[in-house]
Structure formats: C-alpha cells, structure tokens
Design a protein around this motif. Sequence first.
Motif, PDB file in Angstrom:
ATOM      1  N   ASP A 176       1.101  -0.932  -0.110  1.00 46.89           N
ATOM      2  CA  ASP A 176      -0.217  -0.032   0.203  1.00 46.89           C
ATOM      3  C   ASP A 176       0.950   0.920  -0.508  1.00 46.89           C
ATOM      4  O   ASP A 176       0.799   1.916  -0.864  1.00 46.89           O
ATOM      5  CB  ASP A 176      -0.621  -0.013   1.286  1.00 46.89           C
ATOM      6  CG  ASP A 176      -2.151  -1.231   1.018  1.00 46.89           C
ATOM      7  OD1 ASP A 176      -2.002  -1.353   0.107  1.00 46.89           O
ATOM      8  OD2 ASP A 176      -2.870  -1.107   2.231  1.00 46.89           O
ATOM      9  N   CYS A 177       1.974   1.595   1.158  1.00 48.63           N
ATOM     10  CA  CYS A 177       2.545   2.678   1.621  1.00 48.63           C
ATOM     11  C   CYS A 177       3.486   2.504  -0.568  1.00 48.63           C
ATOM     12  O   CYS A 177       3.568   4.012  -0.941  1.00 48.63           O
ATOM     13  CB  CYS A 177       4.052   2.280   1.829  1.00 48.63           C
ATOM     14  SG  CYS A 177       3.480   2.223   3.901  1.00 48.63           S
ATOM     15  N   LEU A 178       4.064   1.150  -1.233  1.00 51.84           N
ATOM     16  CA  LEU A 178       4.645   1.580  -2.082  1.00 51.84           C
ATOM     17  C   LEU A 178       3.467   2.012  -3.481  1.00 51.84           C
ATOM     18  O   LEU A 178       4.097   3.340  -4.534  1.00 51.84           O
ATOM     19  CB  LEU A 178       4.436  -0.030  -3.385  1.00 51.84           C
ATOM     20  CG  LEU A 178       5.585  -0.005  -4.349  1.00 51.84           C
ATOM     21  CD1 LEU A 178       7.155   0.648  -3.516  1.00 51.84           C
ATOM     22  CD2 LEU A 178       6.009  -1.431  -4.310  1.00 51.84           C
ATOM     23  N   THR A 179       2.560   1.124  -3.890  1.00 51.81           N
ATOM     24  CA  THR A 179       1.354   1.780  -4.257  1.00 51.81           C
ATOM     25  C   THR A 179       1.469   4.045  -4.118  1.00 51.81           C
ATOM     26  O   THR A 179       1.468   4.781  -5.131  1.00 51.81           O
ATOM     27  CB  THR A 179       0.036   1.271  -4.087  1.00 51.81           C
ATOM     28  OG1 THR A 179      -0.131   0.309  -5.001  1.00 51.81           O
ATOM     29  CG2 THR A 179      -0.972   2.768  -5.071  1.00 51.81           C
ATOM     30  N   LYS A 180       0.562   4.189  -2.868  1.00 54.08           N
ATOM     31  CA  LYS A 180       0.874   5.522  -2.706  1.00 54.08           C
ATOM     32  C   LYS A 180       2.132   6.624  -2.649  1.00 54.08           C
ATOM     33  O   LYS A 180       2.250   7.261  -3.817  1.00 54.08           O
ATOM     34  CB  LYS A 180       0.231   6.133  -1.507  1.00 54.08           C
ATOM     35  CG  LYS A 180       0.063   7.068  -0.891  1.00 54.08           C
ATOM     36  CD  LYS A 180      -0.487   7.487   1.146  1.00 54.08           C
ATOM     37  CE  LYS A 180      -0.443   8.946   1.268  1.00 54.08           C
ATOM     38  NZ  LYS A 180      -1.196   8.986   2.569  1.00 54.08           N
ATOM     39  N   MET A 181       3.360   5.852  -2.667  1.00 53.37           N
ATOM     40  CA  MET A 181       4.578   6.860  -2.734  1.00 53.37           C
ATOM     41  C   MET A 181       4.949   6.636  -4.601  1.00 53.37           C
ATOM     42  O   MET A 181       5.421   8.151  -4.643  1.00 53.37           O
ATOM     43  CB  MET A 181       5.811   5.971  -2.292  1.00 53.37           C
ATOM     44  CG  MET A 181       7.012   6.355  -1.843  1.00 53.37           C
ATOM     45  SD  MET A 181       6.757   7.974  -1.191  1.00 53.37           S
ATOM     46  CE  MET A 181       8.085   9.604  -2.042  1.00 53.37           C
ATOM     47  N   ARG A 182       4.410   5.546  -5.185  1.00 52.36           N
ATOM     48  CA  ARG A 182       4.487   5.547  -6.807  1.00 52.36           C
ATOM     49  C   ARG A 182       3.734   6.976  -7.217  1.00 52.36           C
ATOM     50  O   ARG A 182       4.549   8.003  -7.892  1.00 52.36           O
ATOM     51  CB  ARG A 182       3.748   4.620  -7.492  1.00 52.36           C
ATOM     52  CG  ARG A 182       5.002   3.818  -7.707  1.00 52.36           C
ATOM     53  CD  ARG A 182       5.154   2.282  -7.638  1.00 52.36           C
ATOM     54  NE  ARG A 182       5.839   1.479  -7.650  1.00 52.36           N
ATOM     55  CZ  ARG A 182       5.888   0.631  -7.665  1.00 52.36           C
ATOM     56  NH1 ARG A 182       4.815   0.090  -8.081  1.00 52.36           N
ATOM     57  NH2 ARG A 182       7.253  -0.425  -8.240  1.00 52.36           N
ATOM     58  N   LEU A 183       2.430   7.507  -6.214  1.00 46.82           N
ATOM     59  CA  LEU A 183       1.419   8.600  -7.207  1.00 46.82           C
ATOM     60  C   LEU A 183       2.385  10.060  -6.611  1.00 46.82           C
ATOM     61  O   LEU A 183       2.134  10.689  -7.167  1.00 46.82           O
ATOM     62  CB  LEU A 183      -0.063   8.200  -6.400  1.00 46.82           C
ATOM     63  CG  LEU A 183      -0.560   7.266  -6.644  1.00 46.82           C
ATOM     64  CD1 LEU A 183      -2.030   6.978  -6.087  1.00 46.82           C
ATOM     65  CD2 LEU A 183      -0.840   7.497  -8.919  1.00 46.82           C
ATOM     66  N   MET A 184       3.028  10.253  -5.482  1.00 45.01           N
ATOM     67  CA  MET A 184       3.366  11.430  -5.208  1.00 45.01           C
ATOM     68  C   MET A 184       4.975  11.221  -5.193  1.00 45.01           C
ATOM     69  O   MET A 184       5.063  13.053  -5.954  1.00 45.01           O
ATOM     70  CB  MET A 184       3.718  10.981  -2.791  1.00 45.01           C
ATOM     71  CG  MET A 184       2.479  10.742  -2.264  1.00 45.01           C
ATOM     72  SD  MET A 184       2.528  10.751  -0.941  1.00 45.01           S
ATOM     73  CE  MET A 184       2.323  13.091  -0.273  1.00 45.01           C
ATOM     74  N   SER A 185       5.353  10.543  -5.845  1.00 48.54           N
ATOM     75  CA  SER A 185       6.603  10.292  -6.275  1.00 48.54           C
ATOM     76  C   SER A 185       5.988  11.367  -8.057  1.00 48.54           C
ATOM     77  O   SER A 185       6.932  12.710  -8.900  1.00 48.54           O
ATOM     78  CB  SER A 185       7.459   8.948  -6.446  1.00 48.54           C
ATOM     79  OG  SER A 185       7.590   8.493  -5.528  1.00 48.54           O
ATOM     80  N   LEU A 186       5.236  10.785  -8.471  1.00 44.46           N
ATOM     81  CA  LEU A 186       4.478  11.642  -9.895  1.00 44.46           C
ATOM     82  C   LEU A 186       4.205  12.681  -9.865  1.00 44.46           C
ATOM     83  O   LEU A 186       4.336  13.778 -10.326  1.00 44.46           O
ATOM     84  CB  LEU A 186       3.369  10.518 -10.529  1.00 44.46           C
ATOM     85  CG  LEU A 186       2.855  10.805 -12.130  1.00 44.46           C
ATOM     86  CD1 LEU A 186       3.825  11.312 -13.057  1.00 44.46           C
ATOM     87  CD2 LEU A 186       1.988   9.429 -12.051  1.00 44.46           C
TER      88      LEU A 186
END
Length: 410
Positions: free
Chosen positions: A294-304
């Motif tokens: 879940d953290c990975l998914t959110k962090m990818r969006l925030m990185s984008l």
Amino acid sequence: MTTVVPTSEDDLSLSVVRFTSELAWADAGPEVVESQVDRLCVEAQECMVSGRWLDLVSLMLTSADLIFSKVSDKDLECVFTVICNAVTKSEDPDEILEMAKLISAKIVQQPNDRPALRLKILFNLYNLLDIPRGRFHVYMKSLNLAINGKVAEHIVPSVKKMDSFLKEWSIGIKDQRELFLTVSNVLRENKSSAKDSFKFLTKYLATISGEDAHEMNAAKEEAVRAVVEFVKAPDMFQCDLLEMPAVGQLEQDAKYALVYQLLKIFMTQRLDAYLEFQTANSASLKSYGLVHEDCLTKMRLMSLVDLGSSDPGQIPYGLIRDTLQISDDEVESWVVKAISAKLLDCKMDQMNEVVVVSRCTERVFGKQQWVALRGKLATWKENIANVISTIQANKITEDASQAMQGVMIR
C-alpha cells in the motif's frame, strides 16, 4: 407501572420526585415509603418556593440510577425532560452551568446502558440551555458518551456544524484542543469518517506550540497517530504535518524519529528514498500496521506528483518509468491513476511519449507555495487588466468609427 400525570409545571417536578422516591423506597414497606415520599416532596416544594433550582435538580436526580434500571424508555425520557427543564428556571448563569454539569454527569455514568437514549436526553438538555459554556460542556459529555457507549453514528451529523458551534461557544485554546481531539476520536469509530477524523486530529495538533513543553510531550502519541493515518490513507496526498511543532518534535525523539523520517519521505522525496527506508526499517513499518504494498502504491503516485511539480510542462515517459521503477507498459496506467485521484490534470502525447501537465497537486503547501501562488495571482491580475484595457480601447475605436460613418452619411 406508575404513570406520571402532570397538571402544572410545579406538579411536573413534584410528580418526578414522588415517582423516583417511590421506586427508591419500594422494598421498605408501605409506611416507610409514605413517610419518605412525603418528606422528599416537602423538600422539593421548599426548593421551588425559594428558587433553589440546583438543590431541586439534585433532589430529583437522587434516584436516577434506579430510574434507568426500572422504567421504560418513554417514562425515562419523560422524567429527564422534567429534570432538564429546571435549567430554564434560573437566571443565574453559574447555577445553570452547575445544573447542566450535575444532570449530564448522572446521564453518562453508565454509558453501556441504553446509550442512544442517554444521548437523546443530553441533546434535549443542550437545546434547553441558553449559556454557551453550558452547551459546550454538555456537547463534550455527548461526545464521550458516544465513544464509550459505541453510538458514534448518532452524533457524527452534528460535527458538520462545528464552525458555527465554535463561533457560538467562544471557547479558548485549551477547550478547543480537548474538543478537536475528542471529535477526532468519535469520528475514528466511524469508518466512513476517516478523513474528517484526520482533519480534526490535525486541528488538535495545530493548537500546540513549542512554548508548552507539557502539552508537546502529551501530544506525541497523537502526532504519531496522525503520521501513520496519513501514510495509510490511500486517498490523502497533501497535509501540513511537517510544519507543526507537535509533529516536528518527533524528529529528535529516540522512539519516534523513524516515524518523522517516514513522513518527510512521503512529503518531500521520491520512491527511491522510501524503498531504501523500507529495506532498513521493515519491522518498524509493520509494527505501526503499515503494509508495504500500500505504501509503495501511494509513494509512486506521490513521486509522480513530484515530477509534475518539479518539471512543469512536460514529463517524458522514460523519466516516469525510472522514477516509479516500473515497466514501459505501466507508465500510462500510472498516469491514469494519478488523474483519477485528481492529482494531475494532463494529457498523454503518445507519439512523443510525454505527459503534458496543466495542473498538479502540491504535496506540501507552505510558504514557498504561497509565494508561488501570489506570483500567479499577480500575473493573472495583470493579464485581466490588459484584456480589459484592450476591450475598452477597441470599444473606443469602434465608437469613433461608427460616429465617422454617421457624419459621412449625413
């Protein structure tokens, strides 16, 4: 079952005293019951004649515990309606407040026994009060009853009126702090109100400054909770936690420094920083109930989102691929996810393999973002002024042209 049949306001109170005292002394025998009931009724009449409303309320509440255990919901509500109505008799704000405290304290004593009805009685008391301090006190009791009695759903709708409540109550920072934290805990019990719970939790943390060491220390656990809830939330991508002293203190805390570091990564860094942190602290993340996927998914969006903020205009597919550590085939699907989450307004130029960004959500909205917004507004104002000037100039030219044509025709 005994039934209260009132004929006047005084009779209402006397009926309640008689009703409750008969229940209290029911096992003592007829003679004892009669003498005790008569004694209490005389005392109640003396209170009413002399205007001792607080004493009258205390007298009526004497057998309140028995009332809850022995009568129906309808009779119970009727009895407490009479008791609560006593707050309208007095003109002394201090006495009214004491009556409100006395009644509400009795109502919340056993929160697991008919909690919804108890909450309804508290609402009735709230509506009868005309002093802000009394209303605030009763509302706080209602919040705690909702938590302890597990009937939060009954009080959640009132939270929407919080702005008007605060204006009416005019309470100080200390009371606001207690209110915001309690409201957050109430909403926390309601899964559909997770965002609102977080909002009031941040309101609570925002009331704490670095000047009060005791309050700062007391807020540590709530600051940690706020960070964890933000990281967990799949639909929250912006917050002001980094700017709050109550959260900032975690950076130097031996126990919670990792929590602050995690927040900083989510708010200011990209995926590679998170992956490095997760590798070194996977056990800590699990201890806070955080799931890596879940953290990975959110962090990818925030990185984008960060790419959109740092590289305005166009983002190459290759940069998205490398930053999010995904395959070429996944780039467009992640852009779509960001659009669906309302993080980006953009178009995908598949021919040139770039994402053209028109708007991007800021992860942190601090001083730098306010300065940038001020600059944009100034530019917008200047552009609008130029458009207005151009329109006015064209209108003058057009009017002059029409005037000349009129002269030529004549």
